[in-house]
Design an enzyme around this catalytic site. Structure first.
Site, PDB file in Angstrom:
ATOM      1  N   TYR A 130      21.624 -23.217  -7.412  1.00  0.00           N
ATOM      2  CA  TYR A 130      21.419 -22.577  -8.745  1.00  0.00           C
ATOM      3  C   TYR A 130      22.672 -22.393  -9.475  1.00  0.00           C
ATOM      4  O   TYR A 130      22.824 -22.742 -10.769  1.00  0.00           O
ATOM      5  CB  TYR A 130      20.649 -21.301  -8.438  1.00  0.00           C
ATOM      6  CG  TYR A 130      20.162 -20.612  -9.746  1.00  0.00           C
ATOM      7  CD1 TYR A 130      18.702 -21.163 -10.263  1.00  0.00           C
ATOM      8  CD2 TYR A 130      20.635 -19.514 -10.653  1.00  0.00           C
ATOM      9  CE1 TYR A 130      18.381 -20.586 -11.143  1.00  0.00           C
ATOM     10  CE2 TYR A 130      20.218 -18.914 -11.482  1.00  0.00           C
ATOM     11  CZ  TYR A 130      18.780 -19.371 -11.842  1.00  0.00           C
ATOM     12  OH  TYR A 130      18.463 -18.821 -13.013  1.00  0.00           O
ATOM     13  N   SER A 174      22.208 -18.993 -17.359  1.00  0.00           N
ATOM     14  CA  SER A 174      22.106 -17.705 -16.715  1.00  0.00           C
ATOM     15  C   SER A 174      22.971 -16.918 -16.759  1.00  0.00           C
ATOM     16  O   SER A 174      24.507 -17.334 -16.915  1.00  0.00           O
ATOM     17  CB  SER A 174      21.288 -18.042 -15.196  1.00  0.00           C
ATOM     18  OG  SER A 174      21.643 -16.940 -14.264  1.00  0.00           O
TER      19      SER A 174
HETATM   20  P1  NAD Z   1       9.250 -19.201 -13.810  1.00  0.00           P
HETATM   21  O1  NAD Z   1       9.168 -19.551 -12.412  1.00  0.00           O
HETATM   22  O2  NAD Z   1       8.431 -18.015 -14.486  1.00  0.00           O
HETATM   23  O3  NAD Z   1       9.028 -20.554 -14.792  1.00  0.00           O
HETATM   24  C1  NAD Z   1       9.638 -21.648 -14.782  1.00  0.00           C
HETATM   25  C2  NAD Z   1       8.688 -22.768 -15.355  1.00  0.00           C
HETATM   26  O4  NAD Z   1       9.315 -23.862 -15.088  1.00  0.00           O
HETATM   27  C3  NAD Z   1       7.251 -22.850 -15.294  1.00  0.00           C
HETATM   28  O5  NAD Z   1       6.772 -23.457 -16.312  1.00  0.00           O
HETATM   29  C4  NAD Z   1       7.310 -24.013 -14.002  1.00  0.00           C
HETATM   30  O6  NAD Z   1       6.010 -24.678 -13.986  1.00  0.00           O
HETATM   31  C5  NAD Z   1       8.325 -24.722 -14.629  1.00  0.00           C
HETATM   32  N1  NAD Z   1       8.884 -25.852 -13.756  1.00  0.00           N
HETATM   33  C6  NAD Z   1       9.261 -25.751 -12.596  1.00  0.00           C
HETATM   34  N2  NAD Z   1       9.568 -26.626 -11.977  1.00  0.00           N
HETATM   35  C7  NAD Z   1       9.181 -27.754 -12.878  1.00  0.00           C
HETATM   36  C8  NAD Z   1       9.266 -29.154 -12.901  1.00  0.00           C
HETATM   37  N3  NAD Z   1       9.599 -30.126 -11.852  1.00  0.00           N
HETATM   38  N4  NAD Z   1       8.944 -29.835 -14.173  1.00  0.00           N
HETATM   39  C9  NAD Z   1       8.534 -29.106 -15.147  1.00  0.00           C
HETATM   40  N5  NAD Z   1       8.495 -27.744 -15.027  1.00  0.00           N
HETATM   41  C10 NAD Z   1       8.759 -27.193 -13.937  1.00  0.00           C
HETATM   42  O7  NAD Z   1      10.863 -18.907 -14.309  1.00  0.00           O
HETATM   43  P2  NAD Z   1      11.622 -18.137 -15.329  1.00  0.00           P
HETATM   44  O8  NAD Z   1      12.256 -16.770 -14.701  1.00  0.00           O
HETATM   45  O9  NAD Z   1      10.851 -17.922 -16.353  1.00  0.00           O
HETATM   46  O10 NAD Z   1      12.971 -19.008 -15.528  1.00  0.00           O
HETATM   47  C11 NAD Z   1      13.026 -20.120 -16.707  1.00  0.00           C
HETATM   48  C12 NAD Z   1      14.323 -20.393 -16.884  1.00  0.00           C
HETATM   49  O11 NAD Z   1      15.288 -19.252 -17.023  1.00  0.00           O
HETATM   50  C13 NAD Z   1      15.040 -21.110 -15.517  1.00  0.00           C
HETATM   51  O12 NAD Z   1      15.828 -21.981 -15.744  1.00  0.00           O
HETATM   52  C14 NAD Z   1      15.745 -20.028 -14.787  1.00  0.00           C
HETATM   53  O13 NAD Z   1      16.662 -20.284 -14.097  1.00  0.00           O
HETATM   54  C15 NAD Z   1      16.375 -19.017 -16.111  1.00  0.00           C
HETATM   55  N6  NAD Z   1      16.550 -17.763 -15.860  1.00  0.00           N
HETATM   56  C16 NAD Z   1      16.057 -16.789 -15.280  1.00  0.00           C
HETATM   57  C17 NAD Z   1      16.271 -15.686 -15.359  1.00  0.00           C
HETATM   58  C18 NAD Z   1      15.214 -14.583 -14.446  1.00  0.00           C
HETATM   59  O14 NAD Z   1      15.638 -13.411 -14.185  1.00  0.00           O
HETATM   60  N7  NAD Z   1      14.005 -14.730 -14.290  1.00  0.00           N
HETATM   61  C19 NAD Z   1      17.446 -15.322 -15.227  1.00  0.00           C
HETATM   62  C20 NAD Z   1      18.518 -16.357 -15.814  1.00  0.00           C
HETATM   63  C21 NAD Z   1      17.846 -17.342 -15.980  1.00  0.00           C
END
Ligand code: NAD
Length: 260
Positions: A155, A142
């Site tokens: 985080y 991130s």
């Molecule tokens: P999201 O909530 O849309 O998706 C998260 C996914 O992880 C889902 O499929 C959920 O079911 C799964 N998950 C959660 N807990 C779990 C567990 N214990 N076991 C297996 N699967 C699990 O989130 P997102 O925004 O798509 O985030 C995805 C990644 O990208 C994360 O690592 C997040 O930190 C990173 N990220 C997101 C952003 C953002 O702005 N959305 C920015 C930077 C980084």
């Protein structure tokens, strides 16, 4: 080059992971989906990806806090696809609270899902990649792997840790045709971000509209959310021959956030 490669994408039932699954399937890769959600919806995603792109798509619901379930996820991928060529460590959760109030169970869960799960998938798949002389590990860090924001102690700590893991494994596998990189997105409007808007409003004492305008997009000079399609495109590029010399890198996709 990417055609026929087998990828595990953790947390791919939603958001960024699903976007990467779409892009990888479109690039001819077989995809092992993982993550939580409604069983019928996940099965619909699985069937659609397989039909749209004529690739194999399977699902394993491993809880990424549980090492034995992660082992079963890798074992199922080996069984279904023959071998694991690409791992995308994407599963992640968030919790927004001042550290004095931060629940210890949330700290433990965030470290387990956002960081330790990548240790497990890596230790279980890297040997095969090295032995075959080709592999790709893509870690979803991130912008919060590079800089901090208040109220996200677990985080930010996990994402900074993800960059340390990325660099270390890159060095351990550099001579074996395996690259290990971290993608560092800015804000993407996924359920993970949508859920934190009310908590951020509470923690900062401002309205939800102000959170989107001033907190989320305030630091993102493009004033645009990053999209899951853009991240999927980068993940596929990292699997290409053209990206073979990119390893150990933290690649910001953040609309200029960390340029400031
Ligand atoms: P999201 O909530 O849309 O998706 C998260 C996914 O992880 C889902 O499929 C959920 O079911 C799964 N998950 C959660 N807990 C779990 C567990 N214990 N076991 C297996 N699967 C699990 O989130 P997102 O925004 O798509 O985030 C995805 C990644 O990208 C994360 O690592 C997040 O930190 C990173 N990220 C997101 C952003 C953002 O702005 N959305 C920015 C930077 C980084």
């Amino acid at each position: 080059m990417t055609q026929g490669k087998n990828a595990i994408i953790t947390g791919s039932t939603s958001g960024i992971g699903l976007g990467i699954a779409e892009a990888m399937a479109a690039a001819g890769m077989n995809v092992m989906l993982n993550g939580f959600g409604d069983a019928a919806e996940i099965e619909a995603i699985r069937k659609r990806l397989a039909a749209d792109h004529s690739v194999k798509v399977a699902y394993n619901g491993a809880d990424m806090t549980k090492p034995d379930e992660i082992e079963a996820l890798v074992a199922q991928t080996d069984r279904d696809f023959g071998q694991v060529d690409v791992v995308v460590n994407n599963a992640g959760i968030q919790n927004v609270q001042p550290i004095e109030d931060f629940p210890t169970a949330k700290w433990d869960a965030i470290l387990a899902i956002n960081l330790t799960s990548a240790f497990h998938t890596t230790r279980l798949t890297l040997g095969g990649m090295k032995a075959r002389g080709w592999g790709r590990i893509i870690n979803l860090a991130s912008a919060h792997g590079l800089v901090a924001s208040p109220f996200k102690s677990a985080y930010v700590a996990a994402k900074h840790g993800m960059l340390g893991l990325t660099k270390t494994v890159a060095l351990e596998s550099a001579e074996h045709g395996v690259t290990v990189n971290a993608i560092c997105p800015g804000y993407v409007l996924t359920p993970l971000v949508e859920k934190q808007i009310p908590d951020t409003a509470k923690a900062r004492g401002i309205s939800e509209e102000a959170v989107v305008r001033d907190v989320l997009l305030g630091g993102q000079p493009t004033k645009q959310f990053v999209t899951t399609e853009q991240l999927g495109g980068l993940a596929v590029f990292l699997c290409s021959d053209a990206a073979a010399s990119i390893t150990g890198a933290a690649l910001p996709v953040d609309g200029g956030w960390t340029a400031q």
